[in-house]
Design a protein around this motif. Structure first.
Motif, PDB file in Angstrom:
ATOM      1  N   SER A  39       0.815  -1.214   0.000  1.00 60.36           N
ATOM      2  CA  SER A  39       0.000   0.000   0.000  1.00 60.36           C
ATOM      3  C   SER A  39       0.850   1.266   0.000  1.00 60.36           C
ATOM      4  N   PHE A  40       2.160   1.124   0.271  1.00 60.70           N
ATOM      5  CA  PHE A  40       3.041   2.290   0.322  1.00 60.70           C
ATOM      6  C   PHE A  40       3.647   2.640  -1.040  1.00 60.70           C
ATOM      7  N   ILE A  41       3.483   1.776  -2.038  1.00 62.09           N
ATOM      8  CA  ILE A  41       4.029   2.069  -3.362  1.00 62.09           C
ATOM      9  C   ILE A  41       3.373   3.342  -3.904  1.00 62.09           C
ATOM     10  N   GLY A  42       4.225   4.283  -4.303  1.00 59.78           N
ATOM     11  CA  GLY A  42       3.742   5.561  -4.801  1.00 59.78           C
ATOM     12  C   GLY A  42       3.665   6.640  -3.736  1.00 59.78           C
ATOM     13  N   LYS A  43       3.916   6.259  -2.484  1.00 61.41           N
ATOM     14  CA  LYS A  43       3.847   7.222  -1.386  1.00 61.41           C
ATOM     15  C   LYS A  43       5.253   7.580  -0.896  1.00 61.41           C
ATOM     16  N   ASP A  44       5.331   8.625  -0.070  1.00 60.64           N
ATOM     17  CA  ASP A  44       6.612   9.111   0.446  1.00 60.64           C
ATOM     18  C   ASP A  44       6.908   8.496   1.811  1.00 60.64           C
ATOM     19  N   GLN A  45       8.196   8.294   2.076  1.00 55.76           N
ATOM     20  CA  GLN A  45       8.663   7.854   3.390  1.00 55.76           C
ATOM     21  C   GLN A  45       9.973   8.574   3.710  1.00 55.76           C
ATOM     22  N   PHE A  96      18.463  11.453   7.791  1.00 55.63           N
ATOM     23  CA  PHE A  96      17.141  11.287   7.199  1.00 55.63           C
ATOM     24  C   PHE A  96      17.182  11.582   5.700  1.00 55.63           C
ATOM     25  N   TYR A  97      16.447  10.767   4.911  1.00 55.67           N
ATOM     26  CA  TYR A  97      16.304  11.000   3.481  1.00 55.67           C
ATOM     27  C   TYR A  97      14.846  10.747   3.079  1.00 55.67           C
ATOM     28  N   ARG A 145      11.382  -0.494  -1.900  1.00 56.71           N
ATOM     29  CA  ARG A 145      12.447   0.190  -2.628  1.00 56.71           C
ATOM     30  C   ARG A 145      11.962   1.585  -2.999  1.00 56.71           C
ATOM     31  N   GLY A 146      12.891   2.531  -2.894  1.00 60.58           N
ATOM     32  CA  GLY A 146      12.491   3.907  -3.167  1.00 60.58           C
ATOM     33  C   GLY A 146      13.519   4.700  -3.930  1.00 60.58           C
ATOM     34  N   GLU A 147      13.102   5.900  -4.351  1.00 62.21           N
ATOM     35  CA  GLU A 147      13.992   6.826  -5.034  1.00 62.21           C
ATOM     36  C   GLU A 147      14.027   8.125  -4.279  1.00 62.21           C
ATOM     37  N   LEU A 148      15.210   8.732  -4.218  1.00 62.75           N
ATOM     38  CA  LEU A 148      15.359  10.008  -3.531  1.00 62.75           C
ATOM     39  C   LEU A 148      14.510  11.095  -4.182  1.00 62.75           C
ATOM     40  N   ILE A 149      13.893  11.900  -3.350  1.00 66.47           N
ATOM     41  CA  ILE A 149      13.121  13.040  -3.835  1.00 66.47           C
ATOM     42  C   ILE A 149      14.017  14.271  -3.775  1.00 66.47           C
TER      43      ILE A 149
END
Length: 428
Positions: A366-372, A406-407, A424-428
Protein backbone atom coordinates in the motif's frame (compact mmCIF):
# COMPACT_ATOMS: atom_id res chain seq x y z
CA UNK A 1 46.69 -4.64 22.80
CA UNK A 2 43.06 -3.80 23.39
CA UNK A 3 40.99 -6.41 25.16
CA UNK A 4 38.14 -7.71 23.05
CA UNK A 5 34.54 -8.06 24.24
CA UNK A 6 31.71 -9.92 22.49
CA UNK A 7 28.00 -9.71 23.26
CA UNK A 8 25.05 -11.93 22.45
CA UNK A 9 21.59 -10.54 23.17
CA UNK A 10 18.38 -12.54 23.24
CA UNK A 11 14.82 -11.41 23.77
CA UNK A 12 13.22 -8.01 24.08
CA UNK A 13 14.05 -4.43 23.14
CA UNK A 14 14.87 -3.72 26.78
CA UNK A 15 17.64 -6.32 26.66
CA UNK A 16 18.89 -4.74 23.43
CA UNK A 17 19.02 -1.33 25.07
CA UNK A 18 20.88 -2.64 28.11
CA UNK A 19 23.40 -4.42 25.88
CA UNK A 20 23.94 -1.23 23.85
CA UNK A 21 24.61 0.70 27.06
CA UNK A 22 27.12 -1.93 28.22
CA UNK A 23 28.85 -1.96 24.82
CA UNK A 24 29.24 1.82 25.01
CA UNK A 25 30.79 1.54 28.47
CA UNK A 26 33.29 -1.13 27.40
CA UNK A 27 34.23 0.77 24.23
CA UNK A 28 34.70 4.06 26.07
CA UNK A 29 37.11 2.29 28.41
CA UNK A 30 39.37 0.96 25.67
CA UNK A 31 37.77 -2.40 24.77
CA UNK A 32 37.27 -3.46 21.18
CA UNK A 33 33.78 -4.83 20.43
CA UNK A 34 33.87 -7.92 18.19
CA UNK A 35 31.36 -10.36 16.77
CA UNK A 36 30.21 -13.12 19.13
CA UNK A 37 31.51 -15.67 16.63
CA UNK A 38 35.10 -14.41 17.03
CA UNK A 39 37.66 -14.95 19.76
CA UNK A 40 37.35 -12.48 22.60
CA UNK A 41 38.67 -11.88 26.10
CA UNK A 42 35.19 -11.27 27.48
CA UNK A 43 31.87 -12.77 26.44
CA UNK A 44 28.60 -11.35 27.77
CA UNK A 45 25.36 -13.24 27.14
CA UNK A 46 22.29 -11.13 27.86
CA UNK A 47 19.78 -13.95 28.13
CA UNK A 48 16.01 -14.35 27.82
CA UNK A 49 13.75 -16.88 29.55
CA UNK A 50 10.29 -16.07 28.18
CA UNK A 51 10.00 -19.46 26.45
CA UNK A 52 11.72 -22.85 26.45
CA UNK A 53 13.20 -21.91 23.10
CA UNK A 54 14.79 -18.82 24.68
CA UNK A 55 16.38 -20.97 27.39
CA UNK A 56 17.62 -23.43 24.77
CA UNK A 57 19.24 -20.65 22.69
CA UNK A 58 20.92 -19.18 25.77
CA UNK A 59 22.40 -22.57 26.72
CA UNK A 60 23.65 -23.08 23.17
CA UNK A 61 25.52 -19.76 23.24
CA UNK A 62 27.03 -20.65 26.62
CA UNK A 63 28.31 -23.91 25.12
CA UNK A 64 29.73 -22.07 22.10
CA UNK A 65 31.85 -19.83 24.34
CA UNK A 66 33.20 -22.89 26.15
CA UNK A 67 34.68 -24.13 22.87
CA UNK A 68 36.57 -20.90 22.20
CA UNK A 69 39.36 -19.08 24.01
CA UNK A 70 39.97 -21.13 27.20
CA UNK A 71 40.99 -18.21 29.44
CA UNK A 72 38.18 -15.85 28.42
CA UNK A 73 35.70 -14.43 30.93
CA UNK A 74 32.07 -15.47 30.47
CA UNK A 75 29.32 -13.39 32.06
CA UNK A 76 25.71 -14.53 31.84
CA UNK A 77 23.10 -11.92 32.70
CA UNK A 78 19.47 -11.19 31.80
CA UNK A 79 16.25 -12.95 32.76
CA UNK A 80 17.61 -16.50 32.61
CA UNK A 81 20.24 -15.45 35.15
CA UNK A 82 17.38 -14.71 37.53
CA UNK A 83 15.21 -17.69 36.66
CA UNK A 84 17.93 -20.38 36.55
CA UNK A 85 20.59 -18.80 38.76
CA UNK A 86 21.54 -21.93 40.72
CA UNK A 87 21.82 -24.05 37.57
CA UNK A 88 24.04 -21.48 35.85
CA UNK A 89 26.25 -20.88 38.89
CA UNK A 90 27.01 -24.61 38.94
CA UNK A 91 28.41 -24.47 35.39
CA UNK A 92 32.19 -24.28 35.65
CA UNK A 93 32.53 -22.52 32.28
CA UNK A 94 30.55 -19.50 33.52
CA UNK A 95 32.62 -17.02 35.53
CA UNK A 96 29.80 -14.76 36.69
CA UNK A 97 26.00 -14.96 36.79
CA UNK A 98 24.62 -11.43 37.09
CA UNK A 99 20.94 -10.81 37.81
CA UNK A 100 18.99 -8.01 36.12
CA UNK A 101 19.28 -5.68 39.12
CA UNK A 102 23.09 -5.69 38.85
CA UNK A 103 23.36 -5.84 35.05
CA UNK A 104 24.48 -2.22 34.73
CA UNK A 105 27.62 -3.09 36.74
CA UNK A 106 28.90 -5.83 34.40
CA UNK A 107 31.82 -3.65 33.25
CA UNK A 108 32.89 -2.96 36.86
CA UNK A 109 32.78 -6.70 37.55
CA UNK A 110 34.98 -7.52 34.54
CA UNK A 111 37.47 -4.76 35.39
CA UNK A 112 37.72 -6.05 38.97
CA UNK A 113 38.30 -9.57 37.61
CA UNK A 114 41.32 -8.44 35.57
CA UNK A 115 42.70 -6.60 38.60
CA UNK A 116 42.57 -9.82 40.59
CA UNK A 117 39.69 -8.68 42.79
CA UNK A 118 37.09 -11.28 43.73
CA UNK A 119 33.61 -9.70 43.74
CA UNK A 120 30.40 -11.69 43.97
CA UNK A 121 27.77 -10.28 41.60
CA UNK A 122 25.30 -9.91 44.49
CA UNK A 123 27.60 -7.20 45.92
CA UNK A 124 27.44 -5.08 42.77
CA UNK A 125 25.56 -1.80 42.52
CA UNK A 126 21.83 -2.49 42.27
CA UNK A 127 20.30 0.21 40.09
CA UNK A 128 17.92 -0.47 37.20
CA UNK A 129 18.50 2.93 35.61
CA UNK A 130 22.24 3.59 36.03
CA UNK A 131 23.11 2.77 32.41
CA UNK A 132 25.06 5.33 30.42
CA UNK A 133 23.73 6.91 27.22
CA UNK A 134 24.08 4.54 24.27
CA UNK A 135 26.45 6.77 22.31
CA UNK A 136 28.01 3.72 20.70
CA UNK A 137 26.77 0.14 20.59
CA UNK A 138 25.07 -1.81 17.82
CA UNK A 139 22.03 0.22 16.79
CA UNK A 140 21.43 3.51 14.95
CA UNK A 141 18.20 4.01 16.88
CA UNK A 142 18.94 5.23 20.42
CA UNK A 143 16.92 3.42 23.07
CA UNK A 144 16.06 5.04 26.39
CA UNK A 145 14.91 2.96 29.34
CA UNK A 146 12.05 4.64 31.18
CA UNK A 147 10.62 1.77 33.23
CA UNK A 148 11.30 -1.76 34.45
CA UNK A 149 9.28 -4.60 35.97
CA UNK A 150 5.58 -5.42 35.74
CA UNK A 151 2.62 -5.68 38.12
CA UNK A 152 0.16 -7.34 35.73
CA UNK A 153 0.99 -11.00 36.50
CA UNK A 154 -0.50 -12.51 33.34
CA UNK A 155 -1.05 -16.22 33.91
CA UNK A 156 1.49 -17.29 31.25
CA UNK A 157 4.25 -14.81 32.09
CA UNK A 158 7.36 -15.19 34.21
CA UNK A 159 8.59 -11.61 33.72
CA UNK A 160 7.36 -10.25 37.12
CA UNK A 161 9.45 -12.99 38.76
CA UNK A 162 12.66 -12.22 36.87
CA UNK A 163 12.30 -8.44 36.36
CA UNK A 164 10.49 -7.61 39.58
CA UNK A 165 7.64 -5.22 40.31
CA UNK A 166 7.04 -2.12 38.20
CA UNK A 167 9.32 0.86 38.86
CA UNK A 168 9.60 4.10 36.86
CA UNK A 169 12.65 6.22 36.16
CA UNK A 170 12.74 9.87 37.24
CA UNK A 171 11.41 12.27 34.60
CA UNK A 172 14.42 14.57 34.94
CA UNK A 173 16.83 11.66 34.31
CA UNK A 174 14.93 10.61 31.19
CA UNK A 175 14.85 14.13 29.76
CA UNK A 176 18.55 14.61 30.53
CA UNK A 177 19.37 11.27 28.87
CA UNK A 178 17.43 12.18 25.72
CA UNK A 179 18.93 15.68 25.51
CA UNK A 180 22.41 14.12 25.68
CA UNK A 181 21.56 11.67 22.90
CA UNK A 182 20.16 14.42 20.68
CA UNK A 183 23.22 16.62 21.24
CA UNK A 184 25.38 13.60 20.29
CA UNK A 185 23.53 13.32 16.97
CA UNK A 186 20.80 10.76 17.72
CA UNK A 187 18.02 10.98 15.12
CA UNK A 188 15.59 8.43 16.50
CA UNK A 189 14.76 7.94 20.18
CA UNK A 190 13.03 4.71 21.22
CA UNK A 191 11.33 4.50 24.62
CA UNK A 192 11.70 1.06 26.14
CA UNK A 193 10.88 -0.87 29.30
CA UNK A 194 8.90 -3.91 30.41
CA UNK A 195 5.47 -2.26 30.63
CA UNK A 196 6.06 1.32 29.55
CA UNK A 197 2.39 2.30 29.31
CA UNK A 198 2.23 1.99 33.09
CA UNK A 199 5.00 4.55 33.55
CA UNK A 200 4.22 6.72 36.55
CA UNK A 201 6.74 8.88 38.39
CA UNK A 202 5.22 11.11 41.05
CA UNK A 203 2.53 13.05 39.14
CA UNK A 204 3.77 12.26 35.62
CA UNK A 205 2.16 9.35 33.75
CA UNK A 206 3.14 7.88 30.38
CA UNK A 207 1.02 10.31 28.35
CA UNK A 208 2.56 13.29 30.15
CA UNK A 209 6.10 11.95 29.69
CA UNK A 210 5.64 11.50 25.94
CA UNK A 211 4.31 15.05 25.67
CA UNK A 212 7.38 16.42 27.49
CA UNK A 213 9.73 14.52 25.17
CA UNK A 214 7.97 15.72 22.03
CA UNK A 215 8.38 19.32 23.23
CA UNK A 216 12.20 18.98 23.23
CA UNK A 217 14.11 20.86 20.55
CA UNK A 218 16.16 19.05 17.93
CA UNK A 219 15.97 17.15 14.66
CA UNK A 220 14.78 13.79 15.95
CA UNK A 221 11.80 11.48 15.85
CA UNK A 222 10.29 9.46 18.70
CA UNK A 223 9.38 5.79 18.54
CA UNK A 224 7.55 3.72 21.14
CA UNK A 225 8.67 0.12 21.64
CA UNK A 226 6.31 -2.69 22.67
CA UNK A 227 3.38 -1.39 24.73
CA UNK A 228 0.35 -2.95 26.42
CA UNK A 229 -3.12 -1.72 25.33
CA UNK A 230 -4.19 -0.97 28.92
CA UNK A 231 -1.68 1.60 30.18
CA UNK A 232 -2.04 4.78 28.15
CA UNK A 233 -4.94 7.20 27.69
CA UNK A 234 -6.61 9.23 24.95
CA UNK A 235 -4.02 11.98 25.37
CA UNK A 236 -1.33 9.59 24.12
CA UNK A 237 -3.48 8.51 21.16
CA UNK A 238 -3.86 12.16 20.17
CA UNK A 239 -0.09 12.70 20.48
CA UNK A 240 0.41 10.06 17.78
CA UNK A 241 -0.36 12.85 15.29
CA UNK A 242 2.63 14.90 16.44
CA UNK A 243 5.16 15.46 13.59
CA UNK A 244 8.02 14.05 15.70
CA UNK A 245 6.09 10.88 16.57
CA UNK A 246 6.59 7.88 14.29
CA UNK A 247 3.34 6.28 13.01
CA UNK A 248 4.09 2.85 14.45
CA UNK A 249 3.13 0.97 17.61
CA UNK A 250 3.86 -2.59 18.65
CA UNK A 251 0.59 -3.13 20.51
CA UNK A 252 0.53 -6.48 22.34
CA UNK A 253 -2.61 -8.56 21.66
CA UNK A 254 -1.71 -12.22 22.49
CA UNK A 255 -5.10 -13.64 21.40
CA UNK A 256 -8.14 -12.66 19.38
CA UNK A 257 -10.42 -14.64 21.70
CA UNK A 258 -12.17 -12.86 24.60
CA UNK A 259 -12.23 -16.13 26.54
CA UNK A 260 -8.51 -16.76 26.16
CA UNK A 261 -7.62 -13.16 27.07
CA UNK A 262 -9.62 -13.57 30.28
CA UNK A 263 -7.80 -16.81 31.12
CA UNK A 264 -4.48 -15.11 30.36
CA UNK A 265 -5.54 -12.38 32.82
CA UNK A 266 -4.91 -9.67 30.29
CA UNK A 267 -6.09 -6.20 31.35
CA UNK A 268 -8.17 -5.45 28.23
CA UNK A 269 -10.72 -7.07 25.92
CA UNK A 270 -10.69 -7.74 22.19
CA UNK A 271 -13.40 -5.09 21.94
CA UNK A 272 -11.17 -2.47 23.63
CA UNK A 273 -8.18 -3.46 21.48
CA UNK A 274 -10.26 -2.97 18.31
CA UNK A 275 -11.49 0.42 19.57
CA UNK A 276 -7.88 1.60 20.04
CA UNK A 277 -6.81 0.39 16.58
CA UNK A 278 -9.90 1.91 14.95
CA UNK A 279 -9.21 5.31 16.53
CA UNK A 280 -5.55 5.23 15.41
CA UNK A 281 -6.40 4.12 11.87
CA UNK A 282 -9.14 6.74 11.58
CA UNK A 283 -6.52 9.39 12.29
CA UNK A 284 -3.99 7.77 9.93
CA UNK A 285 -5.06 4.81 7.72
CA UNK A 286 -1.40 3.92 7.02
CA UNK A 287 -0.37 3.81 10.68
CA UNK A 288 1.65 0.61 11.26
CA UNK A 289 0.37 -1.53 14.12
CA UNK A 290 2.37 -4.69 14.83
CA UNK A 291 1.55 -7.24 17.51
CA UNK A 292 2.22 -10.56 19.29
CA UNK A 293 0.06 -13.68 19.23
CA UNK A 294 0.49 -16.69 21.53
CA UNK A 295 -0.62 -19.93 19.92
CA UNK A 296 -1.82 -22.95 21.86
CA UNK A 297 -2.56 -21.40 25.25
CA UNK A 298 -4.30 -23.95 27.56
CA UNK A 299 -7.97 -24.46 26.61
CA UNK A 300 -7.53 -22.75 23.23
CA UNK A 301 -10.26 -24.27 21.06
CA UNK A 302 -10.47 -24.24 17.26
CA UNK A 303 -12.96 -21.37 17.61
CA UNK A 304 -10.52 -19.40 19.79
CA UNK A 305 -7.76 -19.92 17.25
CA UNK A 306 -10.02 -18.92 14.36
CA UNK A 307 -10.89 -15.71 16.26
CA UNK A 308 -7.18 -14.80 16.31
CA UNK A 309 -6.83 -15.52 12.59
CA UNK A 310 -9.90 -13.43 11.77
CA UNK A 311 -8.72 -10.48 13.85
CA UNK A 312 -5.34 -10.43 12.08
CA UNK A 313 -7.13 -10.14 8.74
CA UNK A 314 -9.58 -7.55 10.06
CA UNK A 315 -7.04 -5.20 11.65
CA UNK A 316 -4.45 -5.42 8.85
CA UNK A 317 -1.39 -5.67 11.10
CA UNK A 318 1.93 -4.62 9.63
CA UNK A 319 3.62 -7.61 11.27
CA UNK A 320 2.57 -10.36 13.69
CA UNK A 321 5.14 -12.01 15.94
CA UNK A 322 3.73 -15.47 16.58
CA UNK A 323 5.08 -17.95 19.08
CA UNK A 324 3.83 -21.17 20.61
CA UNK A 325 2.78 -21.15 24.25
CA UNK A 326 5.56 -22.47 26.47
CA UNK A 327 5.00 -23.60 30.06
CA UNK A 328 6.91 -21.48 32.57
CA UNK A 329 7.28 -22.96 36.06
CA UNK A 330 5.61 -20.99 38.81
CA UNK A 331 2.98 -19.39 36.57
CA UNK A 332 -0.76 -19.99 36.91
CA UNK A 333 -1.00 -21.31 33.35
CA UNK A 334 1.37 -24.17 34.29
CA UNK A 335 -1.39 -25.57 36.50
CA UNK A 336 -4.21 -25.12 33.99
CA UNK A 337 -5.95 -28.20 32.54
CA UNK A 338 -6.27 -28.90 28.82
CA UNK A 339 -2.69 -28.13 27.79
CA UNK A 340 -2.57 -28.11 23.99
CA UNK A 341 -0.67 -30.85 22.17
CA UNK A 342 2.58 -29.69 20.57
CA UNK A 343 1.55 -31.01 17.13
CA UNK A 344 -1.60 -28.88 17.24
CA UNK A 345 0.45 -25.82 18.22
CA UNK A 346 2.79 -26.40 15.28
CA UNK A 347 -0.10 -26.82 12.84
CA UNK A 348 -1.82 -23.66 14.08
CA UNK A 349 1.46 -21.73 13.98
CA UNK A 350 1.94 -22.56 10.31
CA UNK A 351 -1.59 -21.42 9.45
CA UNK A 352 -1.36 -18.17 11.41
CA UNK A 353 2.10 -17.31 10.06
CA UNK A 354 0.78 -17.77 6.53
CA UNK A 355 -2.10 -15.36 7.20
CA UNK A 356 0.26 -12.89 8.86
CA UNK A 357 2.64 -12.96 5.89
CA UNK A 358 -0.19 -12.22 3.44
CA UNK A 359 -1.45 -9.32 5.57
CA UNK A 360 2.09 -7.91 5.94
CA UNK A 361 2.74 -7.96 2.19
CA UNK A 362 -0.63 -6.34 1.48
CA UNK A 363 0.11 -3.59 4.01
CA UNK A 364 3.58 -2.88 2.63
CA UNK A 365 2.36 -2.82 -0.96
CA UNK A 366 0.00 0.00 0.00
CA UNK A 367 3.04 2.29 0.32
CA UNK A 368 4.03 2.07 -3.36
CA UNK A 369 3.74 5.56 -4.80
CA UNK A 370 3.85 7.22 -1.39
CA UNK A 371 6.61 9.11 0.45
CA UNK A 372 8.66 7.85 3.39
CA UNK A 373 11.43 9.46 5.44
CA UNK A 374 14.18 6.89 5.96
CA UNK A 375 16.82 6.87 8.68
CA UNK A 376 19.83 5.20 7.03
CA UNK A 377 21.43 2.40 9.06
CA UNK A 378 23.66 0.65 6.51
CA UNK A 379 25.34 1.44 3.19
CA UNK A 380 26.74 -1.20 0.81
CA UNK A 381 27.89 -0.44 -2.76
CA UNK A 382 25.87 2.80 -3.00
CA UNK A 383 22.78 0.98 -1.72
CA UNK A 384 21.43 2.46 1.51
CA UNK A 385 19.15 0.60 3.90
CA UNK A 386 17.11 1.79 6.84
CA UNK A 387 13.60 2.14 8.22
CA UNK A 388 10.89 4.59 7.26
CA UNK A 389 8.83 6.39 9.85
CA UNK A 390 6.27 3.52 9.72
CA UNK A 391 9.03 1.07 10.74
CA UNK A 392 9.21 -0.72 7.40
CA UNK A 393 12.61 -1.70 5.92
CA UNK A 394 13.46 0.37 2.84
CA UNK A 395 16.44 0.41 0.47
CA UNK A 396 17.51 2.93 -2.15
CA UNK A 397 20.50 3.91 -4.31
CA UNK A 398 22.36 7.18 -4.02
CA UNK A 399 25.76 8.76 -3.75
CA UNK A 400 27.16 10.62 -0.77
CA UNK A 401 24.54 9.03 1.48
CA UNK A 402 25.43 9.09 5.16
CA UNK A 403 24.49 6.73 8.00
CA UNK A 404 22.22 8.17 10.71
CA UNK A 405 20.73 10.80 8.40
CA UNK A 406 17.14 11.29 7.20
CA UNK A 407 16.30 11.00 3.48
CA UNK A 408 12.92 11.54 1.85
CA UNK A 409 11.97 8.92 -0.73
CA UNK A 410 9.15 8.00 -3.03
CA UNK A 411 8.40 4.27 -2.77
CA UNK A 412 8.58 2.63 -6.19
CA UNK A 413 8.59 -1.13 -5.64
CA UNK A 414 8.67 -4.02 -3.18
CA UNK A 415 10.85 -7.15 -3.12
CA UNK A 416 9.05 -10.46 -3.49
CA UNK A 417 11.75 -12.91 -2.43
CA UNK A 418 11.31 -12.96 1.33
CA UNK A 419 8.91 -13.40 4.25
CA UNK A 420 10.01 -9.88 5.20
CA UNK A 421 9.74 -7.93 1.92
CA UNK A 422 11.70 -4.68 1.60
CA UNK A 423 10.33 -1.53 0.02
CA UNK A 424 12.45 0.19 -2.63
CA UNK A 425 12.49 3.91 -3.17
CA UNK A 426 13.99 6.83 -5.03
CA UNK A 427 15.36 10.01 -3.53
CA UNK A 428 13.12 13.04 -3.84
Amino acid sequence: MKKKVAFKTLGCRLNQYETDALVSQFQENGYESVSFEKEADVYVINSCTVTHQSDHKSRNFINQVNRRKPDSVLVVTGCMANNAKEELENKSEINYVVENDQKSSVFSLVEAHYKGEIIHPSNLNSDLFSYQSTSKGFHTRSMVKIQDGCDNFCTFCIIPSVRGRAVSRAVSDIIKNIKTLISNGAKEIVLTGVNIGRYNFKETNFDDLVEKILELEGDFRLRISSIEPDGFGDKFLNLLNHPKMTPHLHLCLQSGSESILMQMRRMYTVKRFKEIVTKIKTQNPYFNITTDIIIGFPNESNEDFKASCQLIKELNFGHVHTFKYSIRKGTRAERMPNQIDEHIKTKRSKILRGISKDVKIEYRRSFIGKDQVVLVEKIENDKAKGYGENYIPIEFHGRNIKINQFYKLKITDISNDSDDPILRGELI
